[in-house]
Design a protein around this motif. Structure first.
Motif, PDB file in Angstrom:
ATOM      1  N   GLY A  46       0.950  -1.320  -0.033  1.00 44.75           N
ATOM      2  CA  GLY A  46       0.047   0.113   0.012  1.00 44.75           C
ATOM      3  C   GLY A  46       0.611   1.289  -0.162  1.00 44.75           C
ATOM      4  O   GLY A  46       0.265   2.510   0.117  1.00 44.75           O
ATOM      5  N   ASP A  47       2.135   1.113  -0.182  1.00 45.70           N
ATOM      6  CA  ASP A  47       2.914   2.337  -0.362  1.00 45.70           C
ATOM      7  C   ASP A  47       3.748   2.369  -1.591  1.00 45.70           C
ATOM      8  O   ASP A  47       4.650   3.046  -1.934  1.00 45.70           O
ATOM      9  CB  ASP A  47       4.214   2.168   0.803  1.00 45.70           C
ATOM     10  CG  ASP A  47       4.884   0.978   0.613  1.00 45.70           C
ATOM     11  OD1 ASP A  47       4.677   0.262  -0.066  1.00 45.70           O
ATOM     12  OD2 ASP A  47       5.529   0.725   1.663  1.00 45.70           O
ATOM     13  N   SER A  66       1.020   0.418  -7.236  1.00 41.54           N
ATOM     14  CA  SER A  66       0.494   1.627  -6.976  1.00 41.54           C
ATOM     15  C   SER A  66      -0.888   1.809  -7.617  1.00 41.54           C
ATOM     16  O   SER A  66      -1.703   2.618  -7.200  1.00 41.54           O
ATOM     17  CB  SER A  66       1.172   2.898  -7.437  1.00 41.54           C
ATOM     18  OG  SER A  66       1.167   2.673  -9.050  1.00 41.54           O
ATOM     19  N   SER A  88      -3.435   2.960  -1.314  1.00 36.83           N
ATOM     20  CA  SER A  88      -3.078   2.717   0.172  1.00 36.83           C
ATOM     21  C   SER A  88      -3.558   1.473   0.664  1.00 36.83           C
ATOM     22  O   SER A  88      -3.389   1.049   1.795  1.00 36.83           O
ATOM     23  CB  SER A  88      -3.056   3.987   0.944  1.00 36.83           C
ATOM     24  OG  SER A  88      -4.619   4.117   1.049  1.00 36.83           O
TER      25      SER A  88
END
Length: 321
Positions: free
Chosen positions: A34-35, A60, A64
Motif C-alpha cells: 500500500g506504499d 500503486s 494505500s
C-alpha cells in the motif's frame, strides 16, 4: 493454495464449481503493502521481484490499500498463448536486474491474477465465489496484468474449449472452498490436456540405483519432412517393472554403435540402438524447436514398423511452442 490432479466434477456437481484456464507459467504471490511497492514471491518463497521490472507499476494501482494477490506470470507467443520456453529466458534473473531489464524489452511478461487472499484484511476464510467477486471488483487490468474470467458450471464445455484452442488445461475450483495456504487441496482440481503420438526409439540412458541394468529413459525421435530422424526428447516414466525389463531386452537386441538421430543430440551417457522400435508417448506440449514437454511412456507398438508409423514431426510448432 495448490491444485490436485484429477478429473472433472460429475454432472450432478457441475454447478458447484468454477472453471479457469490452466496457465503455463510461473506461479507467484504478489504483495502490495500500500506504499507503492510490489513484492513477488515464487512458490519456493524466493523474492523474484527484480526478474520482472515491468510489473513494478502494479504496486500503486490499489493506492494505500494493502493486498496479497495470487497469480501466474506468463510469456506470450505471437499467437497470444503462454509459452513456457519463452518464459525461461526471464526466470532466474532476480539477482541480475540489468539483464532482467534488457530481457523485459525483448520478452515482456503478463501477469494473470486469479485470487485475492488478503485485501485490507485476511480473506482466506471467505468462499471462492466471494473472493472472486472481490478480485473482479478491483478492476485489475493493465499493460502487463489482467484478471481472466472464470465460468460457473459447463465444465465439460470449458475443458473441450481448452483442447480445441491448444491450451494447457483447466483448473476446477469449488465455489464454497476457502483459501488454504500451502495446501494441495481437493477443492481445486487441475486437468492437464495431454496429447499422444508415435515415436521411434533411437537410444537409451542406463538407470541408476534400483534401475541399474535397466533403461532409466529412452531417447526418441520422429521423422522430419526429409525423412531424417529428429530427436524430440527423453522419456523416463510410464513403465511398469515388467515393461521396463522387457524393454531392456529389446534395446539390447537393437544395440548399435551409430547414433540414428540427425543431428546427434548432446546426451551424456547415451546408448544408441537401431531405430526399429516404435512406441506411443503422452506429452503436454512441444517447445518451439519441437521437443516434447513432460513426456511419459504409454506402450510399445509392435504392430508398427518405423516406416508404417505416424511418427512425423509437425510442419509447424505445436500448441504451446
Amino acid at each position: 493454495m495448490l491444485a490436485t490432479p484429477g478429473r472433472l466434477p460429475s454432472a450432478a456437481q457441475d454447478r458447484r464449481w468454477a472453471y479457469e484456464t490452466k496457465q503455463d507459467g510461473q506461479r507467484v504471490m504478489v504483495y502490495l503493502p500500500g506504499d507503492g511497492r510490489v513484492l513477488l514471491r515464487a512458490r519456493s518463497g524466493e523474492d523474484i521481484t527484480a526478474a520482472y521490472p515491468e510489473l513494478r507499476p502494479l504496486g500503486s494501482v490499489l493506492g494505500s490499500t494493502p493486498a496479497v494477490l495470487d497469480g501466474e506470470v506468463l510469456a506470450l507467443d505471437e499467437r497470444g498463448r503462454a509459452d513456457f520456453q519463452l518464459l525461461q529466458s526471464r526466470m532466474g534473473l532476480a539477482h541480475a536486474p540489468a539483464r532482467a531489464a534488457r530481457q523485459a524489452a525483448r520478452v515482456p511478461v503478463h501477469l494473470v491474477l486469479f485470487d485475492v487472499p488478503y485485501l485490507a484484511e485476511p480473506l482466506v476464510r471467505l468462499s471462492y465465489v466471494r473472493r472472486r467477486a472481490r478480485l473482479e471488483g478491483l478492476g485489475l487490468a493493465g499493460p502487463h496484468w489482467s484478471t481472466p474470467g472464470a465460468v460457473t458450471g459447463h465444465g465439460a464445455e470449458a475443458l473441450r474449449a481448452t483442447r480445441e484452442h491448444g491450451l494447457e488445461g483447466l483448473v476446477c475450483k469449488r465455489l464454497d472452498s476457502v483459501y488454504e495456504p500451502g495446501v494441495r487441496s481437493r477443492a481445486w482440481i487441475k486437468i492437464r490436456n495431454m496429447r499422444a503420438e508415435d515415436v521411434i526409439v533411437g537410444g537409451w540412458l542406463p538407470g541408476k540405483g534400483r534401475l541399474t541394468g535397466l533403461p532409466g529413459a529412452v531417447l526418441v525421435g520422429q521423422r522430419d519432412a526429409d525423412g531424417r530422424l529428429r530427436y524430440v526428447g527423453g522419456v523416463g516414466t510410464g513403465w511398469s517393472e515388467a515393461e521396463r525389463v522387457r524393454l531392456a531386452e529389446l534395446l539390447r537386441d537393437a544395440a548399435s554403435d551409430r547414433c540414428p538421430f540427425a543431428p546427434a543430440p548432446r546426451v551424456t551417457g547415451a546408448r544408441w540402438v537401431a531405430p526399429r522400435l516404435v512406441g506411443e508417448v503422452r506429452y503436454s506440449t512441444r517447445t518451439r524447436n519441437g521437443m516434447l514437454r513432460q513426456p511419459s511412456w504409454l506402450r510399445l507398438r509392435p504392430d508398427l514398423t518405423p516406416e508404417e508409423s505416424a511418427a512425423a514431426l509437425p510442419a509447424e510448432p505445436g500448441p504451446g511452442g
